[in-house]
Design a protein around this motif. Structure first.
Motif, PDB file in Angstrom:
ATOM      1  N   ALA A   1     -14.556 -45.306 -52.085  1.00 19.41           N
ATOM      2  CA  ALA A   1     -15.849 -44.899 -52.659  1.00 19.41           C
ATOM      3  C   ALA A   1     -15.719 -43.611 -53.464  1.00 19.41           C
ATOM      4  O   ALA A   1     -14.752 -42.857 -53.320  1.00 19.41           O
ATOM      5  N   LYS A   2     -16.716 -43.373 -54.295  1.00 21.16           N
ATOM      6  CA  LYS A   2     -16.857 -42.073 -54.948  1.00 21.16           C
ATOM      7  C   LYS A   2     -17.841 -41.250 -54.130  1.00 21.16           C
ATOM      8  O   LYS A   2     -18.920 -41.725 -53.778  1.00 21.16           O
ATOM      9  N   GLY A   3     -17.453 -40.025 -53.812  1.00 16.51           N
ATOM     10  CA  GLY A   3     -18.326 -39.160 -53.037  1.00 16.51           C
ATOM     11  C   GLY A   3     -19.424 -38.565 -53.908  1.00 16.51           C
ATOM     12  O   GLY A   3     -19.165 -38.086 -55.009  1.00 16.51           O
ATOM     13  N   VAL A   4     -20.648 -38.613 -53.405  1.00 20.24           N
ATOM     14  CA  VAL A   4     -21.802 -38.099 -54.143  1.00 20.24           C
ATOM     15  C   VAL A   4     -22.507 -37.061 -53.280  1.00 20.24           C
ATOM     16  O   VAL A   4     -22.835 -37.316 -52.122  1.00 20.24           O
ATOM     17  N   SER A   5     -22.730 -35.888 -53.839  1.00 16.20           N
ATOM     18  CA  SER A   5     -23.397 -34.825 -53.079  1.00 16.20           C
ATOM     19  C   SER A   5     -24.799 -34.582 -53.618  1.00 16.20           C
ATOM     20  O   SER A   5     -25.092 -34.849 -54.785  1.00 16.20           O
ATOM     21  N   ILE A   6     -25.653 -34.071 -52.734  1.00 18.86           N
ATOM     22  CA  ILE A   6     -27.020 -33.682 -53.092  1.00 18.86           C
ATOM     23  C   ILE A   6     -27.056 -32.156 -53.055  1.00 18.86           C
ATOM     24  O   ILE A   6     -26.787 -31.556 -52.012  1.00 18.86           O
ATOM     25  N   PRO A   7     -27.343 -31.499 -54.169  1.00 19.10           N
ATOM     26  CA  PRO A   7     -27.348 -30.035 -54.167  1.00 19.10           C
ATOM     27  C   PRO A   7     -28.475 -29.491 -53.289  1.00 19.10           C
ATOM     28  O   PRO A   7     -29.640 -29.838 -53.479  1.00 19.10           O
ATOM     29  N   ILE A   8     -28.091 -28.675 -52.304  1.00 17.26           N
ATOM     30  CA  ILE A   8     -29.078 -28.054 -51.416  1.00 17.26           C
ATOM     31  C   ILE A   8     -28.768 -26.567 -51.274  1.00 17.26           C
ATOM     32  O   ILE A   8     -27.669 -26.106 -51.611  1.00 17.26           O
ATOM     33  N   ASP A   9     -29.721 -25.832 -50.790  1.00 15.50           N
ATOM     34  CA  ASP A   9     -29.539 -24.396 -50.544  1.00 15.50           C
ATOM     35  C   ASP A   9     -28.349 -24.203 -49.597  1.00 15.50           C
ATOM     36  O   ASP A   9     -28.284 -24.834 -48.539  1.00 15.50           O
TER      37      ASP A   9
END
Length: 274
Positions: free
Chosen positions: A241-249
């Motif tokens: 898979a390709k890793g996907v991040s969600i920008p958070i504080d």
């Protein structure tokens, strides 16, 4: 409308529906053995009114005094006259439900073939897919199913180790989403990798891709992978898979998995609409 009375907790049918409520493997084994799941509450019953898979209803004298419950029962029986309706003694509802002031309505729903014979005769699953990797909290699983239905993602695979998709708690949290989805469970990592045609996108804290900067990838069918609350996505799937991040504080360690799923799915919807 004929009502059959259940007055004792020793009644065999009452014992059966109590077993369907059991958590963990015990409840899952019971549901698969009898091929049924227990629907609790007026909203779930209303969702399946008129569906022949809902073959048995449970209510009480008090329940039938509720216009909404009475309407649902009568409407369903009119459409599906073979439905069996049982009236339970009021005291039995305290044993049947752990909900405070629970409405006196429940039903037995026949499970779909995909629940009874997982991964059989499925060579490929094309289009968008959501893969739940060992998510054990029933509330999280049900919430993701509800979000999937709202976002138009209809195919969901729960890998071995997930909360049972047809457990009472997942059904309640799903709020009727089950009826709109094609649900598969008990799959292995290898079965997923063999059957899925869309590229895998794994939601992970350290993913190399930013979910809000993936317009080209999200235009096409995707397979979103949501990992377990404690361990994340398994290594087998991460390698494909390709890793996907969600920008958070940065002061916040992570997001709840159901929240992360909602962000990923509705960002996909947003990209395709724009």
């Amino acid at each position: 409308m004929k009502l059959d009375l259940i007055t004792s907790k020793e009644n065999s049918l009452f014992k059966e529906i109590r077993l369907l409520q059991a958590t963990g493997s015990r409840g899952q084994k019971a549901r698969l053995a009898c091929g049924q799941a227990l629907l609790e509450g007026i909203h779930l019953i209303q969702t399946w009114v008129g569906n022949p898979a809902l073959k048995t209803l449970f209510t009480s004298e008090l329940g039938l005094q509720n216009p909404e419950i009475a309407q649902a029962v009568y409407d369903h029986v009119e459409i599906c006259p073979e439905t069996r309706v049982y009236q339970l003694e009021k005291s039995l509802w305290d044993l049947l439900s752990d909900l405070v002031n629970a409405p006196h309505i429940a039903g037995l729903l026949d499970l779909p073939n995909t629940a009874l014979a997982p991964q059989q005769s499925i060579a490929t699953l094309s289009g968008d897919v959501i893969i739940l990797d060992r998510i054990q909290d029933a509330g999280n699983v049900g919430s993701i199913l509800r979000t999937a239905a709202a976002a138009g993602f209809t195919q969901v695979i729960a890998l071995s180790g997930c909360a049972h998709l047809w457990s009472s708690k997942v059904l309640r949290a799903g709020m009727g989403a089950h009826k709109l989805l094609d649900l598969y469970e008990g799959w292995s990592n290898q079965q997923v990798l063999s059957a899925i045609t869309a590229p895998l996108l794994a939601a992970t804290a350290n993913g190399e891709l930013d979910v809000f900067n993936m317009s080209k990838a999200l235009i096409h069918p995707v397979a979103w992978v949501m990992g377990s609350e404690g361990q994340g996505v398994s290594e087998d799937l991460m390698t494909q898979a390709k890793g996907v991040s969600i920008p958070i504080d940065p002061r916040v360690e992570s997001l709840n998995v159901s929240t992360a799923a909602a962000i990923c799915l509705f960002e996909t919807v947003r990209v395709r609409r724009s």
